[in-house]
Design a protein around this motif. Sequence first.
Motif, PDB file in Angstrom:
ATOM      1  N   THR A 236       0.868  -1.173   0.000  1.00  0.00           N
ATOM      2  CA  THR A 236       0.000   0.000   0.000  1.00  0.00           C
ATOM      3  C   THR A 236       0.902   1.220   0.000  1.00  0.00           C
ATOM      4  O   THR A 236       1.802   1.339   0.840  1.00  0.00           O
ATOM      5  N   ILE A 237       0.669   2.116  -0.947  1.00  0.00           N
ATOM      6  CA  ILE A 237       1.556   3.264  -1.146  1.00  0.00           C
ATOM      7  C   ILE A 237       0.817   4.555  -0.834  1.00  0.00           C
ATOM      8  O   ILE A 237      -0.315   4.767  -1.273  1.00  0.00           O
ATOM      9  N   ILE A 238       1.478   5.438  -0.089  1.00  0.00           N
ATOM     10  CA  ILE A 238       0.927   6.753   0.232  1.00  0.00           C
ATOM     11  C   ILE A 238       1.706   7.818  -0.528  1.00  0.00           C
ATOM     12  O   ILE A 238       2.928   7.911  -0.413  1.00  0.00           O
ATOM     13  N   GLY A 239       0.987   8.610  -1.311  1.00  0.00           N
ATOM     14  CA  GLY A 239       1.583   9.760  -1.992  1.00  0.00           C
ATOM     15  C   GLY A 239       0.982  11.040  -1.425  1.00  0.00           C
ATOM     16  O   GLY A 239      -0.205  11.074  -1.081  1.00  0.00           O
ATOM     17  N   ALA A 240       1.778  12.074  -1.331  1.00  0.00           N
ATOM     18  CA  ALA A 240       1.280  13.344  -0.794  1.00  0.00           C
ATOM     19  C   ALA A 240       1.986  14.505  -1.482  1.00  0.00           C
ATOM     20  O   ALA A 240       3.123  14.378  -1.942  1.00  0.00           O
ATOM     21  N   ASP A 241       1.295  15.620  -1.548  1.00  0.00           N
ATOM     22  CA  ASP A 241       1.894  16.825  -2.101  1.00  0.00           C
ATOM     23  C   ASP A 241       1.222  18.038  -1.469  1.00  0.00           C
ATOM     24  O   ASP A 241       0.057  17.966  -1.065  1.00  0.00           O
ATOM     25  N   GLN A 242       1.967  19.116  -1.381  1.00  0.00           N
ATOM     26  CA  GLN A 242       1.406  20.360  -0.828  1.00  0.00           C
ATOM     27  C   GLN A 242       1.804  21.535  -1.710  1.00  0.00           C
ATOM     28  O   GLN A 242       2.963  21.677  -2.094  1.00  0.00           O
ATOM     29  N   ILE A 243       0.809  22.359  -2.012  1.00  0.00           N
ATOM     30  CA  ILE A 243       1.022  23.569  -2.794  1.00  0.00           C
ATOM     31  C   ILE A 243       0.524  24.754  -1.977  1.00  0.00           C
ATOM     32  O   ILE A 243      -0.539  24.701  -1.376  1.00  0.00           O
ATOM     33  N   CYS A 244       1.303  25.799  -1.972  1.00  0.00           N
ATOM     34  CA  CYS A 244       0.911  27.057  -1.337  1.00  0.00           C
ATOM     35  C   CYS A 244       0.349  27.963  -2.436  1.00  0.00           C
ATOM     36  O   CYS A 244       0.928  28.058  -3.518  1.00  0.00           O
ATOM     37  N   SER A 245      -0.788  28.579  -2.159  1.00  0.00           N
ATOM     38  CA  SER A 245      -1.429  29.427  -3.157  1.00  0.00           C
ATOM     39  C   SER A 245      -1.763  30.795  -2.557  1.00  0.00           C
ATOM     40  O   SER A 245      -2.383  30.883  -1.494  1.00  0.00           O
TER      41      SER A 245
ATOM     42  N   GLY B 203      -4.157  33.389  -6.153  1.00  0.00           N
ATOM     43  CA  GLY B 203      -4.291  32.542  -7.327  1.00  0.00           C
ATOM     44  C   GLY B 203      -2.983  32.079  -7.935  1.00  0.00           C
ATOM     45  O   GLY B 203      -2.960  31.423  -8.969  1.00  0.00           O
ATOM     46  N   ARG B 204      -1.889  32.388  -7.280  1.00  0.00           N
ATOM     47  CA  ARG B 204      -0.551  32.037  -7.781  1.00  0.00           C
ATOM     48  C   ARG B 204       0.044  30.907  -6.952  1.00  0.00           C
ATOM     49  O   ARG B 204       0.020  30.955  -5.722  1.00  0.00           O
ATOM     50  N   GLN B 205       0.569  29.883  -7.621  1.00  0.00           N
ATOM     51  CA  GLN B 205       1.193  28.773  -6.922  1.00  0.00           C
ATOM     52  C   GLN B 205       2.576  29.159  -6.412  1.00  0.00           C
ATOM     53  O   GLN B 205       3.354  29.784  -7.129  1.00  0.00           O
ATOM     54  N   ILE B 206       2.846  28.778  -5.176  1.00  0.00           N
ATOM     55  CA  ILE B 206       4.148  29.054  -4.569  1.00  0.00           C
ATOM     56  C   ILE B 206       4.720  27.730  -4.082  1.00  0.00           C
ATOM     57  O   ILE B 206       4.175  27.099  -3.178  1.00  0.00           O
ATOM     58  N   GLY B 207       5.803  27.312  -4.667  1.00  0.00           N
ATOM     59  CA  GLY B 207       6.413  26.033  -4.312  1.00  0.00           C
ATOM     60  C   GLY B 207       7.554  26.204  -3.313  1.00  0.00           C
ATOM     61  O   GLY B 207       7.587  27.147  -2.524  1.00  0.00           O
ATOM     62  N   LYS B 208       8.501  25.295  -3.386  1.00  0.00           N
ATOM     63  CA  LYS B 208       9.689  25.368  -2.523  1.00  0.00           C
ATOM     64  C   LYS B 208      10.621  26.429  -3.076  1.00  0.00           C
ATOM     65  O   LYS B 208      10.838  26.512  -4.280  1.00  0.00           O
ATOM     66  N   SER B 209      11.195  27.210  -2.189  1.00  0.00           N
ATOM     67  CA  SER B 209      12.020  28.339  -2.644  1.00  0.00           C
ATOM     68  C   SER B 209      13.398  27.902  -3.124  1.00  0.00           C
ATOM     69  O   SER B 209      13.907  28.407  -4.120  1.00  0.00           O
ATOM     70  N   GLY B 210      14.037  27.012  -2.377  1.00  0.00           N
ATOM     71  CA  GLY B 210      15.356  26.533  -2.753  1.00  0.00           C
ATOM     72  C   GLY B 210      16.513  27.436  -2.368  1.00  0.00           C
ATOM     73  O   GLY B 210      17.661  27.030  -2.428  1.00  0.00           O
ATOM     74  N   SER B 211      16.217  28.685  -1.964  1.00  0.00           N
ATOM     75  CA  SER B 211      17.303  29.602  -1.601  1.00  0.00           C
ATOM     76  C   SER B 211      16.787  30.731  -0.715  1.00  0.00           C
ATOM     77  O   SER B 211      15.581  30.994  -0.657  1.00  0.00           O
ATOM     78  N   PHE B 212      17.726  31.398  -0.046  1.00  0.00           N
ATOM     79  CA  PHE B 212      17.384  32.524   0.823  1.00  0.00           C
ATOM     80  C   PHE B 212      16.682  33.623   0.028  1.00  0.00           C
ATOM     81  O   PHE B 212      15.651  34.157   0.451  1.00  0.00           O
TER      82      PHE B 212
ATOM     83  N   LYS C  33      -4.035  36.456   3.101  1.00  0.00           N
ATOM     84  CA  LYS C  33      -4.579  35.123   3.325  1.00  0.00           C
ATOM     85  C   LYS C  33      -3.962  34.188   2.287  1.00  0.00           C
ATOM     86  O   LYS C  33      -3.927  34.505   1.101  1.00  0.00           O
ATOM     87  N   VAL C  34      -3.488  33.069   2.759  1.00  0.00           N
ATOM     88  CA  VAL C  34      -2.803  32.105   1.909  1.00  0.00           C
ATOM     89  C   VAL C  34      -3.437  30.732   2.113  1.00  0.00           C
ATOM     90  O   VAL C  34      -3.812  30.376   3.234  1.00  0.00           O
ATOM     91  N   LEU C  35      -3.576  29.982   1.041  1.00  0.00           N
ATOM     92  CA  LEU C  35      -4.100  28.626   1.130  1.00  0.00           C
ATOM     93  C   LEU C  35      -2.970  27.619   0.982  1.00  0.00           C
ATOM     94  O   LEU C  35      -2.135  27.744   0.076  1.00  0.00           O
ATOM     95  N   PHE C  36      -2.938  26.646   1.873  1.00  0.00           N
ATOM     96  CA  PHE C  36      -2.018  25.524   1.757  1.00  0.00           C
ATOM     97  C   PHE C  36      -2.859  24.312   1.372  1.00  0.00           C
ATOM     98  O   PHE C  36      -3.680  23.844   2.165  1.00  0.00           O
TER      99      PHE C  36
END
Length: 196
Positions: A69-78, A81-90, A104-107
Amino acid sequence: MNNKTSIKLILASSSAYRRELLSRLHIPFISISPDIDENPLQKESAEETALRLAIRKAKHVSVSNPGYTIIGADQICSCDGRQIGKSGSFENAKKQLQLISGKKVLFISAISITNGKDTLSSIVTTECKFRILSDTSIDYYLQKEKPYDTAGSVKMEKLGITLVEYIKSDDPTAILGLPLIKLTDFLIKLNIIPTK
């Protein structure tokens, strides 16, 4: 992998945060990185991206691990209306936090679980209202946390909690990247967690 014979649950993630969350359920599991392209598709909403990636991660790992049984997960910050992913840097993280300051931000936390035959998937959305963040407070936070591997550069389980005015969600673990209430529902349906 030698201990796989006694384990029937795999977390399709290399995230230490998700491993810690899943370990709270006291179910033996191993983690396997799904190693997929996580870029959003053109004109794809944050919800669509998160759900597609969670399903793809679970199914990708499932192909080479039949019987598990496999669990997959993902999270997007919005935000706005703009997607915000991992920054990767300062520098990128600072821009992200300047963007969400006072807003107000949606996760969007998506989860998918498959046993090779049945696949269950869902989204849990968390609304956060961020304080107005000065450059000084942003720099201090980034220097302390270095949150470059999290959506929106926010680590709510640590100092990131000081950045918000409030958090609204049906599942307090969703903001951390793995909604355990919904996951538990799925694990019960697939007979991984006994109810009797």
